[in-house]
Write a protein that holds these residues in place. Sequence first.
Motif, PDB file in Angstrom:
ATOM      1  N   TYR A 170       0.840  -1.189   0.000  1.00 39.69           N
ATOM      2  CA  TYR A 170       0.000   0.000   0.000  1.00 39.69           C
ATOM      3  C   TYR A 170       0.882   1.248   0.000  1.00 39.69           C
ATOM      4  CZ  TYR A 170      -3.541  -3.319   1.681  1.00 39.69           C
ATOM      5  OH  TYR A 170      -4.376  -4.392   1.826  1.00 39.69           O
ATOM      6  N   ASP A 171       0.292   2.392  -0.434  1.00 38.97           N
ATOM      7  CA  ASP A 171       1.036   3.654  -0.417  1.00 38.97           C
ATOM      8  C   ASP A 171       1.193   4.228   0.974  1.00 38.97           C
ATOM      9  OD1 ASP A 171       1.888   3.992  -2.968  1.00 38.97           O
ATOM     10  OD2 ASP A 171       0.185   5.176  -3.635  1.00 38.97           O
ATOM     11  N   CYS A 172       0.299   3.843   1.898  1.00 38.65           N
ATOM     12  CA  CYS A 172       0.365   4.370   3.258  1.00 38.65           C
ATOM     13  C   CYS A 172      -0.295   3.365   4.207  1.00 38.65           C
ATOM     14  CB  CYS A 172      -0.325   5.726   3.351  1.00 38.65           C
ATOM     15  SG  CYS A 172      -2.107   5.658   3.112  1.00 38.65           S
ATOM     16  N   PRO A 173      -0.096   3.522   5.515  1.00 42.00           N
ATOM     17  CA  PRO A 173      -0.691   2.592   6.481  1.00 42.00           C
ATOM     18  C   PRO A 173      -2.215   2.570   6.483  1.00 42.00           C
ATOM     19  CG  PRO A 173       1.110   3.807   7.493  1.00 42.00           C
ATOM     20  CD  PRO A 173       0.851   4.453   6.168  1.00 42.00           C
ATOM     21  N   ARG A 174      -2.861   3.600   5.905  1.00 40.33           N
ATOM     22  CA  ARG A 174      -4.326   3.630   5.890  1.00 40.33           C
ATOM     23  C   ARG A 174      -4.925   2.741   4.809  1.00 40.33           C
ATOM     24  NH1 ARG A 174      -4.364  10.008   6.983  1.00 40.33           N
ATOM     25  NH2 ARG A 174      -3.078   9.900   5.138  1.00 40.33           N
ATOM     26  N   LYS A 175      -4.082   2.102   3.999  1.00 35.83           N
ATOM     27  CA  LYS A 175      -4.516   1.155   2.955  1.00 35.83           C
ATOM     28  C   LYS A 175      -5.456   1.807   1.939  1.00 35.83           C
ATOM     29  CE  LYS A 175      -4.187  -2.847   6.035  1.00 35.83           C
ATOM     30  NZ  LYS A 175      -4.847  -4.080   6.517  1.00 35.83           N
ATOM     31  N   GLU A 176      -5.165   3.058   1.577  1.00 34.66           N
ATOM     32  CA  GLU A 176      -6.038   3.764   0.638  1.00 34.66           C
ATOM     33  C   GLU A 176      -5.707   3.439  -0.815  1.00 34.66           C
ATOM     34  OE1 GLU A 176      -5.652   7.834   1.672  1.00 34.66           O
ATOM     35  OE2 GLU A 176      -6.968   7.705   3.413  1.00 34.66           O
ATOM     36  N   TRP A 177      -4.420   3.276  -1.153  1.00 34.42           N
ATOM     37  CA  TRP A 177      -4.017   3.012  -2.525  1.00 34.42           C
ATOM     38  C   TRP A 177      -3.124   1.780  -2.548  1.00 34.42           C
ATOM     39  CZ3 TRP A 177      -3.549   7.994  -0.443  1.00 34.42           C
ATOM     40  CH2 TRP A 177      -4.529   8.905  -0.891  1.00 34.42           C
ATOM     41  N   ILE A 178      -3.468   0.843  -3.409  1.00 36.06           N
ATOM     42  CA  ILE A 178      -2.704  -0.401  -3.521  1.00 36.06           C
ATOM     43  C   ILE A 178      -1.719  -0.286  -4.685  1.00 36.06           C
ATOM     44  CG2 ILE A 178      -2.823  -2.873  -3.990  1.00 36.06           C
ATOM     45  CD1 ILE A 178      -5.589  -2.898  -2.742  1.00 36.06           C
ATOM     46  N   ARG A 179      -0.454  -0.500  -4.393  1.00 36.40           N
ATOM     47  CA  ARG A 179       0.559  -0.516  -5.456  1.00 36.40           C
ATOM     48  C   ARG A 179       0.562  -1.851  -6.194  1.00 36.40           C
ATOM     49  NH1 ARG A 179       5.999   2.010  -2.628  1.00 36.40           N
ATOM     50  NH2 ARG A 179       5.117   4.028  -2.014  1.00 36.40           N
ATOM     51  N   ARG A 180       0.471  -2.942  -5.409  1.00 41.46           N
ATOM     52  CA  ARG A 180       0.456  -4.282  -6.014  1.00 41.46           C
ATOM     53  C   ARG A 180      -0.133  -5.266  -5.021  1.00 41.46           C
ATOM     54  NH1 ARG A 180       5.930  -7.616  -5.996  1.00 41.46           N
ATOM     55  NH2 ARG A 180       4.306  -9.176  -5.963  1.00 41.46           N
ATOM     56  N   THR A 181      -0.698  -6.344  -5.531  1.00 39.68           N
ATOM     57  CA  THR A 181      -1.261  -7.360  -4.665  1.00 39.68           C
ATOM     58  C   THR A 181      -1.310  -8.691  -5.413  1.00 39.68           C
ATOM     59  OG1 THR A 181      -3.133  -7.934  -3.221  1.00 39.68           O
ATOM     60  CG2 THR A 181      -3.654  -6.897  -5.319  1.00 39.68           C
ATOM     61  N   GLY A 182      -1.308  -9.791  -4.656  1.00 42.17           N
ATOM     62  CA  GLY A 182      -1.395 -11.113  -5.265  1.00 42.17           C
ATOM     63  C   GLY A 182      -0.242 -11.998  -4.857  1.00 42.17           C
ATOM     64  N   PRO A 183      -0.197 -13.224  -5.372  1.00 38.44           N
ATOM     65  CA  PRO A 183       0.910 -14.142  -5.067  1.00 38.44           C
ATOM     66  C   PRO A 183       2.227 -13.566  -5.570  1.00 38.44           C
ATOM     67  CG  PRO A 183      -0.936 -15.298  -6.093  1.00 38.44           C
ATOM     68  CD  PRO A 183      -1.206 -13.835  -6.240  1.00 38.44           C
ATOM     69  N   ALA A 184       3.320 -13.886  -4.866  1.00 35.89           N
ATOM     70  CA  ALA A 184       4.610 -13.341  -5.269  1.00 35.89           C
ATOM     71  C   ALA A 184       5.752 -14.211  -4.767  1.00 35.89           C
ATOM     72  CB  ALA A 184       4.778 -11.919  -4.735  1.00 35.89           C
ATOM     73  N   ASN A 185       6.777 -14.331  -5.603  1.00 36.34           N
ATOM     74  CA  ASN A 185       8.035 -14.948  -5.201  1.00 36.34           C
ATOM     75  C   ASN A 185       8.999 -13.836  -4.811  1.00 36.34           C
ATOM     76  OD1 ASN A 185       7.209 -17.639  -5.893  1.00 36.34           O
ATOM     77  ND2 ASN A 185       7.558 -17.124  -8.043  1.00 36.34           N
ATOM     78  N   VAL A 186       9.676 -13.999  -3.675  1.00 37.62           N
ATOM     79  CA  VAL A 186      10.506 -12.916  -3.153  1.00 37.62           C
ATOM     80  C   VAL A 186      11.855 -13.442  -2.671  1.00 37.62           C
ATOM     81  CG1 VAL A 186       8.502 -11.564  -2.420  1.00 37.62           C
ATOM     82  CG2 VAL A 186       9.585 -13.152  -0.816  1.00 37.62           C
ATOM     83  N   ILE A 187      12.807 -12.531  -2.607  1.00 40.14           N
ATOM     84  CA  ILE A 187      14.089 -12.765  -1.941  1.00 40.14           C
ATOM     85  C   ILE A 187      14.308 -11.576  -1.017  1.00 40.14           C
ATOM     86  CG2 ILE A 187      16.573 -13.063  -2.184  1.00 40.14           C
ATOM     87  CD1 ILE A 187      16.133 -14.242  -4.916  1.00 40.14           C
TER      88      ILE A 187
END
Length: 200
Positions: A170-187
């Motif tokens: 999210y862009d901020c802790p208030r969860k107003e704007w989502i940058r990305r969401t969904g399954p993800a592989n990470v390092i």
Amino acid sequence: MKRILAVLFCASALSFLPFHTVRAQNVSFETNLVDWAAVCTINADVGVSVSRHFSLHLGGRYNNLRLRPVSDVIPEPGEHSSMEIRNRQKVGYFGIRYWPWYVYSGWWIQAKAQHIDFSNTGFGRPALKEGKDGNGGGLSAGYTLMLGKHFNLDFGAGFWAGHFKDLTVYDCPRKEWIRRTGPANVIYPDSITVGIMYTF
């Protein structure tokens, strides 16, 4: 009945391994001071040596706190300040360490399997990142300095690679704007360790 047979089979198989002997003084308990400094993250690691060069480790971290630094802007009811700091996490892992010299002393390398759920704003960043049901493996390395008969100082760092069923930024802790969401592989970098270890 099948479970009992499986446990007996595993126990009998382990009895043939060259490092099956475990003595009471080869148990360790460790807590990481860096995690405690990171918004009071409760953490512990219990280790059992299985030979001169190998030890098994079971541990985890837990944090359910969030901090709201003093701000001139008073949030509306039900809102969270954009300056809110979170380091919420639930982590559990099982690993094996290799000690080239002797168990619980000197250099070490560790491989582990780890499960993690987290909600993190980081420090100095308003963005909120949440990861749910993450599973993967990690590699780390470090050095353990013997301070006395029972106390050691443990240093280490590493990385963790895995898959989250749901990773949302999210862009901020208030969860107003989502940058990305969904399954993800990470390092990700894994926890940096400056720990106090007690062996007995």
